[in-house]
Motif scaffolding. Structure first.
Motif, PDB file in Angstrom:
ATOM      1  N   CYS A 180       0.839  -1.200   0.000  1.00 32.07           N
ATOM      2  CA  CYS A 180       0.000   0.000   0.000  1.00 32.07           C
ATOM      3  C   CYS A 180       0.875   1.251   0.000  1.00 32.07           C
ATOM      4  N   ARG A 181       0.693   2.080  -1.026  1.00 36.70           N
ATOM      5  CA  ARG A 181       1.492   3.298  -1.144  1.00 36.70           C
ATOM      6  C   ARG A 181       0.590   4.521  -1.026  1.00 36.70           C
ATOM      7  N   SER A 182       0.914   5.382  -0.105  1.00 40.06           N
ATOM      8  CA  SER A 182       0.137   6.601   0.108  1.00 40.06           C
ATOM      9  C   SER A 182       0.224   7.508  -1.117  1.00 40.06           C
ATOM     10  N   GLY A 183      -0.909   8.076  -1.505  1.00 39.26           N
ATOM     11  CA  GLY A 183      -0.940   9.006  -2.632  1.00 39.26           C
ATOM     12  C   GLY A 183      -1.019   8.343  -3.984  1.00 39.26           C
ATOM     13  N   GLU A 184      -1.123   7.012  -4.026  1.00 41.20           N
ATOM     14  CA  GLU A 184      -1.215   6.297  -5.293  1.00 41.20           C
ATOM     15  C   GLU A 184      -2.464   5.417  -5.310  1.00 41.20           C
ATOM     16  N   VAL A 185      -2.839   4.953  -6.523  1.00 38.56           N
ATOM     17  CA  VAL A 185      -3.932   4.004  -6.652  1.00 38.56           C
ATOM     18  C   VAL A 185      -3.422   2.626  -6.236  1.00 38.56           C
ATOM     19  N   ASN A 186      -4.104   2.011  -5.265  1.00 39.54           N
ATOM     20  CA  ASN A 186      -3.722   0.681  -4.791  1.00 39.54           C
ATOM     21  C   ASN A 186      -4.854  -0.301  -5.082  1.00 39.54           C
ATOM     22  N   ARG A 187      -4.495  -1.514  -5.402  1.00 41.73           N
ATOM     23  CA  ARG A 187      -5.506  -2.535  -5.703  1.00 41.73           C
ATOM     24  C   ARG A 187      -5.411  -3.671  -4.694  1.00 41.73           C
ATOM     25  N   THR A 188      -6.569  -4.195  -4.344  1.00 41.91           N
ATOM     26  CA  THR A 188      -6.619  -5.239  -3.330  1.00 41.91           C
ATOM     27  C   THR A 188      -6.269  -6.602  -3.916  1.00 41.91           C
ATOM     28  N   GLU A 189      -5.768  -7.441  -3.040  1.00 41.88           N
ATOM     29  CA  GLU A 189      -5.537  -8.844  -3.385  1.00 41.88           C
ATOM     30  C   GLU A 189      -6.746  -9.675  -2.998  1.00 41.88           C
ATOM     31  N   ILE A 236     -32.385  -1.400  17.544  1.00 41.72           N
ATOM     32  CA  ILE A 236     -33.211  -0.191  17.425  1.00 41.72           C
ATOM     33  C   ILE A 236     -32.761   0.542  16.175  1.00 41.72           C
ATOM     34  N   LYS A 237     -33.702   0.811  15.274  1.00 35.21           N
ATOM     35  CA  LYS A 237     -33.375   1.462  14.007  1.00 35.21           C
ATOM     36  C   LYS A 237     -33.501   2.972  14.165  1.00 35.21           C
ATOM     37  N   LEU A 238     -32.432   3.688  13.872  1.00 37.05           N
ATOM     38  CA  LEU A 238     -32.405   5.141  13.961  1.00 37.05           C
ATOM     39  C   LEU A 238     -32.885   5.762  12.652  1.00 37.05           C
ATOM     40  N   ASP A 239     -33.425   6.965  12.757  1.00 35.75           N
ATOM     41  CA  ASP A 239     -33.965   7.646  11.579  1.00 35.75           C
ATOM     42  C   ASP A 239     -32.910   8.446  10.829  1.00 35.75           C
ATOM     43  N   ASN A 240     -31.763   8.665  11.433  1.00 36.15           N
ATOM     44  CA  ASN A 240     -30.758   9.550  10.834  1.00 36.15           C
ATOM     45  C   ASN A 240     -29.470   8.804  10.521  1.00 36.15           C
ATOM     46  N   GLY A 241     -28.735   9.314   9.537  1.00 35.32           N
ATOM     47  CA  GLY A 241     -27.398   8.823   9.255  1.00 35.32           C
ATOM     48  C   GLY A 241     -27.346   7.367   8.824  1.00 35.32           C
ATOM     49  N   PHE A 242     -26.180   6.770   9.000  1.00 33.51           N
ATOM     50  CA  PHE A 242     -25.995   5.360   8.667  1.00 33.51           C
ATOM     51  C   PHE A 242     -24.942   4.766   9.596  1.00 33.51           C
ATOM     52  N   SER A 243     -25.092   3.482   9.858  1.00 35.79           N
ATOM     53  CA  SER A 243     -24.113   2.795  10.698  1.00 35.79           C
ATOM     54  C   SER A 243     -22.741   2.893  10.048  1.00 35.79           C
ATOM     55  N   ARG A 244     -21.722   2.977  10.877  1.00 37.20           N
ATOM     56  CA  ARG A 244     -20.383   3.282  10.385  1.00 37.20           C
ATOM     57  C   ARG A 244     -19.756   2.137   9.600  1.00 37.20           C
ATOM     58  N   ILE A 245     -18.785   2.488   8.789  1.00 36.43           N
ATOM     59  CA  ILE A 245     -17.952   1.531   8.087  1.00 36.43           C
ATOM     60  C   ILE A 245     -16.527   1.698   8.611  1.00 36.43           C
ATOM     61  N   ASN A 246     -15.931   0.605   9.042  1.00 37.41           N
ATOM     62  CA  ASN A 246     -14.541   0.611   9.479  1.00 37.41           C
ATOM     63  C   ASN A 246     -13.685  -0.052   8.404  1.00 37.41           C
ATOM     64  N   VAL A 247     -12.742   0.693   7.875  1.00 42.94           N
ATOM     65  CA  VAL A 247     -11.873   0.180   6.820  1.00 42.94           C
ATOM     66  C   VAL A 247     -10.583  -0.331   7.456  1.00 42.94           C
ATOM     67  N   LYS A 248     -10.271  -1.587   7.183  1.00 46.29           N
ATOM     68  CA  LYS A 248      -9.065  -2.202   7.738  1.00 46.29           C
ATOM     69  C   LYS A 248      -8.183  -2.643   6.568  1.00 46.29           C
ATOM     70  N   ILE A 249      -7.035  -1.998   6.410  1.00 46.97           N
ATOM     71  CA  ILE A 249      -6.113  -2.284   5.314  1.00 46.97           C
ATOM     72  C   ILE A 249      -4.965  -3.125   5.841  1.00 46.97           C
ATOM     73  N   LYS A 250      -4.840  -4.340   5.302  1.00 45.70           N
ATOM     74  CA  LYS A 250      -3.764  -5.236   5.711  1.00 45.70           C
ATOM     75  C   LYS A 250      -2.706  -5.239   4.623  1.00 45.70           C
ATOM     76  N   SER A 251      -1.540  -4.691   4.946  1.00 44.79           N
ATOM     77  CA  SER A 251      -0.452  -4.589   3.981  1.00 44.79           C
ATOM     78  C   SER A 251       0.862  -4.837   4.710  1.00 44.79           C
ATOM     79  N   ASP A 252       1.917  -4.118   4.321  1.00 45.60           N
ATOM     80  CA  ASP A 252       3.188  -4.235   5.041  1.00 45.60           C
ATOM     81  C   ASP A 252       2.969  -3.903   6.514  1.00 45.60           C
ATOM     82  N   ALA A 253       2.112  -2.921   6.752  1.00 40.28           N
ATOM     83  CA  ALA A 253       1.637  -2.587   8.098  1.00 40.28           C
ATOM     84  C   ALA A 253       0.118  -2.555   8.033  1.00 40.28           C
TER      85      ALA A 253
END
Length: 300
Positions: free
Chosen positions: A20-29, A81-98
Motif C-alpha cells: 500500500c502506497r500513500s498518494g497512489e492508486v492501490n488494488r486489493t488482493e 433499534i433502528k435510527l432515523d438519521n445517518g448510517f451505521s459506520r464503516i470501518n476500513v481495515k487495510i492489511k499490507s506491510d503494516a
C-alpha cells in the motif's frame, strides 16, 4: 439468556493490499465485509457455540440493514433499534506491510432511541446476563454504562463489562459479575507496565477491591489470568498456534468464558473455554467456530 449491547455497530471492510502506497492508486488482493462491534463479536461466537443470545444496539441506514442481514444469515438473533438519521459506520481495515485502520463515526443516538433501549432492558429477567462492550459514541454520555447498571440494580443480573480506562473504572462500584481488561488496559488504569501473569494478579485483585466480582485479564501470547469472587486465582499459558488475525480475539474470550460458565458453573472450565475461543479466533481469518474452539480446548 445472554444479551449483548453494541452502541456503535459497524461494517468492517477488510482489504488485503500487497503493498500500500500513500498518494497512489492501490488494488486489493482480497477483501471481505463483516459485521463488527465488540458486543456483536461476542454474540457471533456465542451463537457459533450454540449458546442462545440476543444482540441489542442501534443501527441506521443501508449499512445498518447490511449488518442486520449478515447476522440473520448467520442465524444470530438480534433486536436492534433502528435510527432515523445517518448510517451505521464503516470501518476500513487495510492489511499490507503494516496494518492501517480507519474507523467511521456512526450516527447520532437520540434520547428517544436510548429510551427504547431501556424499554428492551425492562424485559430482562433475574439470572440473565448482559454484556456491555466497547466504546461509547460521542452523541451519548460517557456515563451510559453506569446509568444502565444503576437502572438495572434491582434485577439479579450477571453484568459483564469489556471496556477501557474510566469507562471501566466507573462501573466497578456497581459490582459487575465480570470485567475483562487486557494487561495493557489494566496497567494503564494503575499506571504500571504489566508483562507477566504473576505481575497481573495483584492488580486484578485491586479491581476486585474496587467492586468487580470476577476479573479476567487477557494477555495475548502470554495467556490469561482469572481472579474469582471465591478467592481462586488461575493462570494459564496461551495455546500454541499461528496468529492470523487478532481482531475479535478478546471478544471471543468473553464469549467462551460465558459459554463455559453457563455449562458447568466452574471458573476453571470457563477460563479454559475462554482461552480456547480467544485463541481459536486469533488462529482464524474469521471468528471461531465451535469445532475450532473445541480443537484448541483439547490442547490446553
Amino acid at each position: 439468556m445472554i444479551y449483548t449491547i453494541t452502541f456503535n455497530p459497524a461494517l468492517d471492510y477488510i482489504m488485503v493490499v500487497p503493498s500500500c502506497r500513500s498518494g497512489e492508486v492501490n488494488r486489493t488482493e482480497s477483501e471481505k465485509i463483516m459485521a463488527g462491534g465488540k458486543g456483536i463479536n461476542v454474540s457471533i461466537v456465542l451463537n457459533n457455540m450454540g449458546v442462545e443470545n440476543t444482540a441489542l444496539g442501534f443501527i441506521s441506514g443501508f449499512t445498518g440493514g447490511a449488518i442486520e442481514n449478515i447476522l440473520a444469515d448467520m442465524n444470530c438473533k438480534t433486536d436492534f433499534i433502528k435510527l432515523d438519521n445517518g448510517f451505521s459506520r464503516i470501518n476500513v481495515k487495510i492489511k499490507s506491510d503494516a496494518e492501517t485502520e480507519i474507523n467511521g463515526q456512526g450516527p447520532d443516538i437520540s434520547d428517544g432511541a436510548v429510551k427504547k433501549l431501556y424499554e428492551k432492558l425492562d424485559s430482562l429477567n433475574d439470572g440473565d446476563t448482559l454484556v456491555l462492550a466497547g466504546s461509547i459514541p460521542s452523541s451519548l454520555s460517557d456515563s451510559i454504562y453506569c446509568e444502565i447498571m444503576d437502572y438495572l440494580k434491582d434485577k439479579k443480573l450477571n453484568i459483564v463489562v469489556d471496556a477501557t480506562k474510566d469507562l471501566l473504572v466507573n462501573v466497578l462500584k456497581y459490582k459487575p459479575f465480570l470485567v475483562k481488561p487486557n494487561n495493557h488496559e489494566i496497567g494503564e488504569i494503575f499506571g504500571v507496565e504489566l508483562k507477566t501473569r504473576s505481575e497481573v494478579v495483584p492488580y486484578a485483585k485491586k479491581m476486585q477491591e474496587m467492586g468487580a466480582k470476577n476479573v479476567l485479564v487477557s494477555m495475548a501470547g502470554e495467556g490469561a489470568v482469572f481472579v474469582g469472587e471465591n478467592g481462586e486465582v488461575y493462570e494459564s499459558e496461551a495455546p500454541k498456534g499461528k496468529l492470523v488475525n487478532s481482531t475479535g480475539a478478546g471478544d471471543s474470550m468473553v464469549a467462551g468464558f460465558l459459554a463455559g460458565y453457563m455449562e458447568k458453573q466452574d471458573f476453571m472450565y470457563a477460563l479454559k473455554m475462554g482461552l480456547s475461543a480467544g485463541s481459536a479466533s486469533a488462529f482464524s481469518e474469521n471468528l471461531a467456530t465451535k469445532e475450532e474452539i473445541l480443537n484448541v480446548f483439547k490442547t490446553i
